[in-house]
Scaffold this motif. Structure first.
Motif, PDB file in Angstrom:
ATOM      1  N   GLY A  68       0.792  -1.219   0.000  1.00 17.97           N
ATOM      2  CA  GLY A  68       0.000   0.000   0.000  1.00 17.97           C
ATOM      3  C   GLY A  68       0.825   1.269   0.000  1.00 17.97           C
ATOM      4  O   GLY A  68       2.008   1.272  -0.362  1.00 17.97           O
ATOM      5  N   PHE A  69       0.179   2.349   0.447  1.00 15.48           N
ATOM      6  CA  PHE A  69       0.755   3.687   0.349  1.00 15.48           C
ATOM      7  C   PHE A  69       0.624   4.428   1.677  1.00 15.48           C
ATOM      8  O   PHE A  69      -0.377   4.289   2.380  1.00 15.48           O
ATOM      9  CB  PHE A  69       0.035   4.500  -0.738  1.00 15.48           C
ATOM     10  CG  PHE A  69       0.026   3.847  -2.086  1.00 15.48           C
ATOM     11  CD1 PHE A  69       1.036   4.105  -3.004  1.00 15.48           C
ATOM     12  CD2 PHE A  69      -0.989   2.973  -2.451  1.00 15.48           C
ATOM     13  CE1 PHE A  69       1.033   3.508  -4.262  1.00 15.48           C
ATOM     14  CE2 PHE A  69      -1.002   2.366  -3.700  1.00 15.48           C
ATOM     15  CZ  PHE A  69       0.009   2.640  -4.603  1.00 15.48           C
ATOM     16  N   GLN A  70       1.633   5.222   1.990  1.00 12.67           N
ATOM     17  CA  GLN A  70       1.574   6.217   3.067  1.00 12.67           C
ATOM     18  C   GLN A  70       1.608   7.583   2.397  1.00 12.67           C
ATOM     19  O   GLN A  70       2.490   7.847   1.574  1.00 12.67           O
ATOM     20  CB  GLN A  70       2.771   6.088   4.002  1.00 12.67           C
ATOM     21  CG  GLN A  70       2.888   4.754   4.703  1.00 12.67           C
ATOM     22  CD  GLN A  70       4.203   4.602   5.459  1.00 12.67           C
ATOM     23  OE1 GLN A  70       4.276   3.880   6.427  1.00 12.67           O
ATOM     24  NE2 GLN A  70       5.249   5.271   5.005  1.00 12.67           N
ATOM     25  N   VAL A  71       0.664   8.457   2.749  1.00  9.85           N
ATOM     26  CA  VAL A  71       0.593   9.772   2.109  1.00  9.85           C
ATOM     27  C   VAL A  71       0.561  10.855   3.179  1.00  9.85           C
ATOM     28  O   VAL A  71      -0.330  10.871   4.036  1.00  9.85           O
ATOM     29  CB  VAL A  71      -0.646   9.898   1.204  1.00  9.85           C
ATOM     30  CG1 VAL A  71      -0.638  11.248   0.489  1.00  9.85           C
ATOM     31  CG2 VAL A  71      -0.691   8.766   0.180  1.00  9.85           C
ATOM     32  N   LEU A  72       1.555  11.749   3.155  1.00  7.33           N
ATOM     33  CA  LEU A  72       1.560  12.948   3.987  1.00  7.33           C
ATOM     34  C   LEU A  72       1.184  14.119   3.097  1.00  7.33           C
ATOM     35  O   LEU A  72       1.779  14.312   2.034  1.00  7.33           O
ATOM     36  CB  LEU A  72       2.938  13.198   4.601  1.00  7.33           C
ATOM     37  CG  LEU A  72       3.340  12.404   5.837  1.00  7.33           C
ATOM     38  CD1 LEU A  72       3.605  10.936   5.468  1.00  7.33           C
ATOM     39  CD2 LEU A  72       4.596  12.993   6.483  1.00  7.33           C
ATOM     40  N   VAL A  73       0.201  14.914   3.522  1.00  6.78           N
ATOM     41  CA  VAL A  73      -0.266  16.002   2.669  1.00  6.78           C
ATOM     42  C   VAL A  73      -0.632  17.220   3.520  1.00  6.78           C
ATOM     43  O   VAL A  73      -1.258  17.091   4.573  1.00  6.78           O
ATOM     44  CB  VAL A  73      -1.479  15.545   1.818  1.00  6.78           C
ATOM     45  CG1 VAL A  73      -2.602  15.004   2.685  1.00  6.78           C
ATOM     46  CG2 VAL A  73      -1.995  16.668   0.943  1.00  6.78           C
TER      47      VAL A  73
END
Length: 536
Positions: free
Chosen positions: A197-202
């Protein structure tokens, strides 16, 4: 051992401040001693490659987007894979070629020192609080050429800054940006053997909120993998201004869309109230920091991320995955979770864990999610603990004294004792606990934020020590419980101050309809109800 890879994406200036500290911490905690192998599987977040000189590289599996002006000296292609062109590669007459060189962007003293291998790096040499203007001023790892994406259409301080949700959404729809960024994602994914999967910091208060929301929707539609998102809010102690309402609208739209498309998301901030107006910062025992400095606050948030993600990054739990974490916490339509931190975990000098837990008073953790004070009870939670060796849990039986009379004395491991403690103190809570013995190693450029009663190895003394802290025990967690309703209630209260979005021409001129804004308010209200006790 099969590695289940994760791709990390950082979108926005403050997210990159946090991410830079996070990658610095990981690099500082690399272990090269074969007799004492690392408990962390670094291949989950890192990729091994080979540059043009056939040198093996180990770089973060990472995508970064930020505006051109903050990237300074950092090349979009990086330096790790640079090769000098040979003469036969030139397709023009170099005698007739006119070259104009732009003035190179200055490097911070710390970055300069990294390039001087013969120079001894002394912590007293640098003044990070004054030197750090951008995250590039203290970044340690070298990046893969596809990591950095420069947004050239906007500047931070100009007549049309990148400060509106729909600006970011529109940027994603441009063929040039969307094709390039989605290709970079695809190339990383295709390298993976068993991607989880993905880790997203925004950043959630400006145009990156719209860019991040669109990116997360793309990840969901094209890959169907687990997505753990962290909308980030920089601490703001400025007086209220007209731009505050714009930031609130950006945040509301960001949370709505991320909530719809991610597997789980957890807002991050060092402010007790995240919405952009003067408020107090989160307080920690044995830490003194300046929350208005991005360099300080982002280090605290990065420490929490590095610890809470241990659940799916350790060799000890090879079957634990990102999807497990998301599935545990997003029950009953609850997509939001709160993040907590206990830094440093209060291991007092010459005291065992059994005694520390027995005399512990007050909350076990500090919330890093805005407008949300995490209760000890009625939670679904995932907690990670690092830095407590097995020989610190209790005294041998011939030295145990009063410890023998405590029920926890029967526990033979840190995991057993912490599990018992959490079962006794967190009523009606379902807790997943993971732990590793190695502490979090700290080195430059991590800020000096620990009080002078913290020892070199992170223990708490009752007298001044006055030494640099090289490692600490840390506990961090993610919690899904009724207290998150207050977070939504606070954001809704601020958002409802806006009677009509048409008064904000920047939003309407860039395509935001009144109905879409109204739908956003209704969506946040539904989310709030999902966390209220009477709703269940």
């Amino acid at each position: 051992m099969t590695t289940r890879e994760i791709l990390t994406i950082q979108l926005g200036h403050y997210s990159n401040f946090i991410g830079t500290h996070w990658w610095n911490l990981q690099q500082s905690n690399f272990t090269y001693d074969p007799k004492h192998p690392s408990e962390i599987n670094q291949d989950v977040l890192y990729r091994e490659g080979e540059n043009m000189g056939r040198q093996v590289t180990f770089t973060p599996r990472l995508l970064i987007a930020d505006l051109k002006e903050v990237l300074g000296y950092l090349s979009e292609q990086g330096t790790l894979y640079d090769t000098a062109p040979s003469d036969n590669q030139l397709l023009w007459d170099d005698a007739k070629l006119e070259i104009t060189n732009a003035e190179p962007s200055p490097k911070s003293p710390f970055i300069k020192s990294l390039n001087e291998s013969n120079k001894t790096v002394d912590s007293e040499t640098f003044n990070f609080e004054n030197d750090v203007k951008s995250w590039i001023d203290y970044v340690l790892p070298l990046f893969h050429p596809r990591t950095v994406t420069v947004i050239k259409e906007y500047l931070y301080n100009c007549t049309q800054p990148f400060n509106i949700f729909t600006y970011g959404r529109d940027l994603w729809t441009t063929k040039q940006f969307s094709d390039d960024f989605s290709d970079r994602i695809r190339l990383y994914v295709e390298e993976c053997d068993l991607m989880q999967g993905f880790q997203v910091l925004v950043d959630s208060t400006d145009g990156f909120a719209g860019l991040g929301a669109s990116c997360i929707q793309h990840l969901r539609d094209d890959y169907g993998k687990s997505i753990l998102a962290f909308p980030c809010l920089d601490f703001n102690n400025a007086e209220p201004s007209a731009s505050d309402l714009i930031k609130i609208v950006n945040t509301a739209l960001c949370w709505q869309h991320i909530g719809e498309n991610s597997s789980l998301y957890s807002p991050l901030s060092c402010g007790q109230v995240g919405w952009p107006f003067a408020a107090d910062s989160r307080k920690f025992q044995n830490i003194t920091y300046s929350p208005e400095l991005k360099y300080h606050s982002s280090a605290i948030l990065a420490t929490a991320l590095d610890t809470v993600t241990l659940r799916y990054r350790t060799k000890k739990y090879p079957n634990a995955s990102l999807s497990d974490l998301c599935a545990d916490l997003n029950k009953l339509g609850r997509k939001a979770a709160a993040t907590s931190l206990n830094l440093p975990f209060p291991m007092k000098v010459k005291m065992d864990l059994i005694d520390i837990l027995d005399e512990f008073e007050g909350p076990l953790w500090t919330s890093l999610t805005p407008s949300c004070d995490i209760s000890m009870d009625n939670n679904m939670q995932s907690i990670a603990l690092r830095g407590i060796p097995e020989d610190r849990i209790k005294r041998p039986i011939h030295e145990a004294s009063k410890q023998i009379s405590k029920p926890a004395y029967k526990c033979s491991t840190v995991h057993e004792m912490m599990t018992l403690y959490l079962a006794c103190t967190c009523h009606a809570s379902a807790t997943y606990l993971c732990n590793i013995e190695a502490p979090l190693k700290l080195s430059l450029p991590y800020p000096k934020i620990f009080d002078n009663n913290v020892t070199e190895n992170g223990n708490i003394a009752e007298w001044p020590i006055g030494t640099d802290v090289n490692s600490v025990a840390v506990m961090a967690g993610m919690h899904s419980g009724n207290s998150i309703a207050a977070m939504y209630e606070s954001l809704l209260k601020q958002t409802k101050r806006i009677k009509s979005i048409k008064k904000f021409h920047a939003f309407t001129n860039s395509g935001l309809e009144e109905d879409e804004f109204t739908e956003c308010i209704h969506s946040l209200a539904d989310c709030k109800e999902a966390y209220e006790e009477h709703y269940i």
